[in-house]
Write a protein that holds these residues in place. Structure first.
Motif, short mmCIF file in Angstrom:
data_model
loop_
_atom_site.label_atom_id
_atom_site.label_comp_id
_atom_site.label_asym_id
_atom_site.label_seq_id
_atom_site.Cartn_x
_atom_site.Cartn_y
_atom_site.Cartn_z
N ASP A 276 -10.89 9.90 4.73
CA ASP A 276 -9.64 9.36 5.26
C ASP A 276 -8.62 9.21 4.13
O ASP A 276 -8.86 8.45 3.18
CB ASP A 276 -9.92 8.00 5.92
CG ASP A 276 -8.72 7.44 6.66
OD1 ASP A 276 -7.62 7.99 6.52
OD2 ASP A 276 -8.89 6.44 7.37
N ASP B 81 -1.99 13.05 0.33
CA ASP B 81 -1.77 11.79 1.04
C ASP B 81 -0.28 11.66 1.32
O ASP B 81 0.49 11.23 0.47
CB ASP B 81 -2.27 10.63 0.17
CG ASP B 81 -2.13 9.28 0.87
OD1 ASP B 81 -1.82 9.26 2.07
OD2 ASP B 81 -2.34 8.25 0.19
N ALA C 255 -5.77 7.72 4.23
CA ALA C 255 -5.19 6.38 4.21
C ALA C 255 -6.05 5.42 3.40
O ALA C 255 -5.54 4.49 2.79
CB ALA C 255 -5.02 5.86 5.64
N ARG C 256 -7.35 5.63 3.40
CA ARG C 256 -8.26 4.75 2.66
C ARG C 256 -8.59 5.27 1.27
O ARG C 256 -8.86 4.48 0.36
CB ARG C 256 -9.56 4.56 3.45
CG ARG C 256 -9.38 3.83 4.77
CD ARG C 256 -10.73 3.58 5.44
NE ARG C 256 -10.58 2.85 6.69
CZ ARG C 256 -10.47 1.52 6.78
NH1 ARG C 256 -10.50 0.79 5.68
NH2 ARG C 256 -10.32 0.94 7.95
N GLN C 257 -8.60 6.59 1.09
CA GLN C 257 -9.09 7.17 -0.16
C GLN C 257 -8.04 7.91 -0.96
O GLN C 257 -8.35 8.42 -2.04
CB GLN C 257 -10.27 8.11 0.17
CG GLN C 257 -11.46 7.37 0.78
CD GLN C 257 -12.43 8.30 1.48
OE1 GLN C 257 -12.11 8.93 2.48
NE2 GLN C 257 -13.62 8.41 0.92
N ARG D 81 -8.43 7.34 -5.02
CA ARG D 81 -8.65 5.90 -5.16
C ARG D 81 -9.97 5.58 -5.85
O ARG D 81 -10.25 4.42 -6.15
CB ARG D 81 -8.57 5.20 -3.81
CG ARG D 81 -7.16 5.14 -3.28
CD ARG D 81 -7.00 4.23 -2.08
NE ARG D 81 -5.62 4.26 -1.61
CZ ARG D 81 -4.66 3.46 -2.06
NH1 ARG D 81 -4.95 2.54 -2.96
NH2 ARG D 81 -3.43 3.57 -1.60
N TRP E 293 -1.38 4.36 7.00
CA TRP E 293 -2.10 3.09 7.11
C TRP E 293 -1.46 2.24 8.21
O TRP E 293 -0.26 2.07 8.25
CB TRP E 293 -2.05 2.37 5.77
CG TRP E 293 -2.86 1.10 5.73
CD1 TRP E 293 -2.38 -0.16 5.87
CD2 TRP E 293 -4.26 0.99 5.52
NE1 TRP E 293 -3.40 -1.07 5.77
CE2 TRP E 293 -4.57 -0.39 5.54
CE3 TRP E 293 -5.28 1.90 5.31
CZ2 TRP E 293 -5.85 -0.87 5.37
CZ3 TRP E 293 -6.56 1.43 5.13
CH2 TRP E 293 -6.85 0.07 5.16
N GLU F 33 -5.31 -1.06 -3.56
CA GLU F 33 -6.13 -1.53 -2.45
C GLU F 33 -7.33 -0.61 -2.29
O GLU F 33 -7.23 0.59 -2.44
CB GLU F 33 -5.29 -1.54 -1.17
CG GLU F 33 -4.26 -2.64 -1.10
CD GLU F 33 -4.87 -3.98 -0.76
OE1 GLU F 33 -5.79 -4.02 0.06
OE2 GLU F 33 -4.41 -4.99 -1.32
N LYS F 34 -8.45 -1.20 -1.95
CA LYS F 34 -9.67 -0.41 -1.71
C LYS F 34 -9.67 0.15 -0.28
O LYS F 34 -9.03 -0.35 0.60
CB LYS F 34 -10.90 -1.29 -1.92
CG LYS F 34 -11.00 -1.82 -3.34
CD LYS F 34 -11.22 -0.69 -4.32
CE LYS F 34 -11.33 -1.24 -5.74
NZ LYS F 34 -12.45 -2.13 -5.96
N ARG G 134 0.86 -1.18 0.00
CA ARG G 134 0.00 0.00 0.00
C ARG G 134 0.89 1.23 0.00
O ARG G 134 1.88 1.28 0.72
CB ARG G 134 -0.92 0.01 1.22
CG ARG G 134 -2.06 1.03 1.09
CD ARG G 134 -3.01 0.94 2.26
NE ARG G 134 -4.18 1.76 2.05
CZ ARG G 134 -5.31 1.36 1.50
NH1 ARG G 134 -5.43 0.10 1.09
NH2 ARG G 134 -6.33 2.18 1.35
#
Length: 737
Positions: A707, A497, A709-711, A728, A683, A736-737, A137
């Motif tokens: 977020d 990010d 880390a996620r998006q 993302r 993450w 990664e989703k 990631r």
């Protein structure tokens, strides 16, 4: 045959733009359909379907080799052999493990790990290690380096941090010899450059040296590539051909097969010395096909071995298309073939060298723009001087010195001469870099890229081709295009990010502001590797104001790189005395201003007792929609903010202190009443941000969470009252989703 190769390439090259890998029933159907079409007039479509199927199957297999989600963040004992050359910098060893095995879990066959303050690690050793594992990631920013794609192209199924370990088996054989040679080279003057040139280890080159190489477009000189492989092969081929012309070659031995065989043998030996990395494998394969064409198939056009090499490389490793170096190397060869094959008249070697550098600079320009890479304006001149210097002087001396090292002083002397040549090279390149640095274009729309590509192609065609001069008009979109700016009374906000840190870019109709610059570590500088590329991709040429909320590393670590890379008119910080930068920052004081109908105000708690409490807080209002950038203030500073002039309802709230338990107090949220909360974090970070209690506090108030880390990087159109957009959302099968 040529049409079949082109069709096959069309299928193999689909991976960089593929959002998802089709399921196996669809791939089976595509493969069977492709086989069925091979004996019909639609056979090109059949080859394309077969290429697509093979590429997807290979990519799917690589995805299945990734670390299982339930093992993400766990520490396991595993065993594996060190692959390639370990890299050591400032007490941290980084290396890859292959043939990985563990008793308690099924792990990927290849891992990349880091060992802080670990013992010396050599290539070929077998280790038992306790590793905290992490699924592939990476950070995702506008036109930034895609770490996840790089890991997948390397077929690395996980990364990790070594906690403890011991050696089970010492290094032996070729790996040990290469590592010992690398260590010997590093002990010499200009050793890092010699190690990069001879054994393919560029990690020891300093950041300043890489910046000089990038600014002058000469990175390829310090990375073992097709140019170095071809040069050695050409020297060996020319040696046999020269002996034959002088009548010194034995008549009973056919000189052409001998020349081709000697050239290929030398290239393979050099490739072995360099560790046979993917670019070296690609270069050796292409060279082998060219030599075979020269020996037996000269009746075919020179484009045939190029197409075959391209097909074979992708059949062997379809994931190679995810690496920019793949596109640049094959494109450079294609440009040279276009410019020098089937041309009337002859040029001198000096004129040919100059034309080659000009053609490559012009021909690769559209590709560099597509890949989002900087363009070196001094590149043609730098390469015109540096390529023959390295090719005809430095590299032969270095290879010969390496070969004669067993003789002692003779080998050492030749390596010293090669190092002296490299020292002169870097001195000249640094002077050129100071005169003209590389230029990074903003992200361009496809019509502009297409026009630029057509313009470059027209100028690479022979002089008699019609439309070359009218084709100059196709350069106008590139020269005149400017990135779209937000309209008056609106702001475009990019929450970058940068992992466990913070960096926010705010753009109005005519102004740019940066809030924080992300962290900096021994091996990674967010300012240089994430923030600056994003600023350039978004068309930022200067910053009217750069606010560093406070001096903690996760907010100010990348500041030096930003100040060096882009002009900053005003520098402000909540802790100006703690910052150690190239210029003094102003203190953050209560201040309001307006840019293009967007209202700004900055505030700091006067009674702050630590750096977090002293964060410079920024409030931005566009068309009645409010964003609050809160830095790392805690609950006490939040109460002070509620009593200050900025207090009021906000629409977007940057979670104070990344969602720490000491911030986002209930009283603060009750008065601010945000509709959206923004979390910036790494993450699986070691701090546990955002804390579960804080997340629940926001959810209970109906606040929508975003977020990084996620998006990935988040884009907010402030003033339009629209949801944020994460990068993302642009699906790619490896993300990664």
């Amino acid at each position: 045959m040529r049409l079949a190769c082109i069709a096959l390439l069309g299928g193999l090259l689909c991976l960089p733009v593929l959002p998802v890998i089709p399921s196996w029933p669809w791939l089976l159907l595509a493969g069977l359909a492709g086989l069925g079409l091979l004996r019909t007039l639609l056979y090109p479509l059949g080859w394309m379907l077969l290429g697509f199927t093979w590429a997807c199957l290979s990519a799917g297999q690589a995805l299945e080799q990734r670390l299982a989600p339930e093992l993400d963040g766990r520490t396991l004992w595993l065993e594996g052999r060190v692959a390639g050359l370990p890299q050591q910098r400032e007490g941290i060893w980084r290396f890859e493990l292959q043939d990985v095995q563990a008793r308690r879990a099924q792990l990927p066959a290849r891992l990349r790990v880091a060992w802080h303050a670990g013992p010396a690690v050599q290539a070929g050793e077998y280790w038992r290690l306790a590793v905290k594992l992490k699924r592939p990631r990476g950070q995702l920013n506008p036109q930034g380096f895609d770490y996840e794609a790089w890991l997948l192209a390397q077929r690395l199924g996980a990364t990790g941090t070594v906690k403890h370990g011991y050696r089970l088996q010492a290094a032996q054989g070729a790996s040990q010899w290469r590592d010992q040679l690398r260590q010997h080279l590093l002990s010499l003057e200009q050793g890092p450059a010699l190690a990069a040139l001879l054994v393919g280890d560029g990690a020891a080159l300093s950041a300043m040296q890489w910046q000089v190489l990038q600014a002058t477009g000469t990175q390829h000189l310090m990375v073992i590539s097709g140019q170095h492989i071809s040069l050695l092969a050409g020297l060996l081929y020319g040696l046999v051909a020269g002996l034959q012309r002088l009548g010194c070659w034995p008549a009973r031995w056919p000189w052409l097969p001998a020349a081709c065989l000697l050239a290929l043998s030398g290239a393979l030996a050099y490739g072995w010395l360099a560790g046979f990395a993917v670019p070296v494998q690609r270069a050796c394969l292409m060279l082998a096909l060219v030599l075979l064409w020269r020996w037996r198939f000269r009746h075919l056009r020179i484009w045939t071995p190029w197409l075959l090499a391209l097909c074979l490389v992708l059949l062997f490793e379809p994931l190679a298309s995810l690496r920019p170096g793949f596109w640049l190397s094959f494109a450079a060869v294609a440009i040279l073939l276009l410019c020098f094959s089937a041309r009337l008249g002859a040029r001198s070697w000096l004129a040919s060298l100059g034309w080659a550098q000009w053609a490559i600079a012009l021909g690769l320009l559209p590709l560099l723009l597509v890949l989002g890479l900087p363009v070196s304006l001094s590149g043609p001149l730098a390469n015109l001087l540096a390529v023959p210097w390295v090719s005809l002087l430095v590299l032969p001396l270095a290879l010969l010195g390496c070969l004669l090292l067993p003789l002692g002083e003779l080998g050492e002397g030749l390596l010293w001469l090669a190092g002296w040549g490299l020292q002169l090279l870097f001195t000249g390149l640094q002077w050129l870099a100071e005169q003209q640095a590389a230029h990074a274009f903003a992200a361009l729309p496809w019509p502009v890229l297409l026009a630029t590509g057509l313009a470059a192609l027209l100028w690479l065609l022979p002089a008699g081709v019609p439309l070359r001069w009218p084709g100059l008009l196709l350069w106008l979109p590139l020269l005149s295009w400017t990135p779209a700016r937000p309209p008056v009374a609106e702001a475009r906000v990019w929450l970058l990010d940068v992992g466990q840190g913070l960096s926010v870019l705010v753009q109005t109709h005519q102004h740019d502001l940066l809030y924080d610059s992300g962290p900096r570590s021994v091996s990674f500088d967010s300012g240089a590797q994430q923030v600056l590329p994003s600023l350039r991709a978004l068309g930022v040429r200067k910053l009217e104001r750069f606010i560093i909320s406070h001096a903690d590393n996760d907010h100010a670590g990348g500041a030096a790189a930003v100040l060096q890379g882009v002009p900053v008119l005003q520098l402000v910080s909540g802790e100006p005395r703690r910052l150690r930068l190239m210029r003094q920052a102003e203190a953050c004081t209560w201040q309001t201003w307006q840019w293009d109908g967007v209202h700004f105000s900055q505030w700091q708690w006067a009674q702050a007792r630590d750096g977090n409490q002293a964060s410079c807080v920024l409030r931005i209002e566009a068309a009645g929609e409010v964003l609050l950038l809160s830095g790392d203030i805690d609950a006490r500073a939040e109460q002070a903010w509620l009593a200050g002039p900025q207090a009021g309802v906000v629409d977007w709230l940057l979670a104070p202190h990344h969602g720490s338990r000491t911030s986002s107090s209930a009283l603060f949220l009750a008065h601010a009443r945000p509709r959206h909360v923004l979390f910036t974090r790494g993450w699986n970070n070691t701090f546990g941000h955002p804390h579960e209690e804080v997340v629940q506090r926001y959810l209970m108030q109906g606040v929508q969470a975003w977020d990084t880390a996620r998006q990935g990087a988040l884009l907010i159109a402030l003033g339009r009252r629209e949801p944020a957009r994460g990068l993302r959302e642009q699906q790619r099968f490896w993300r990664e989703k």
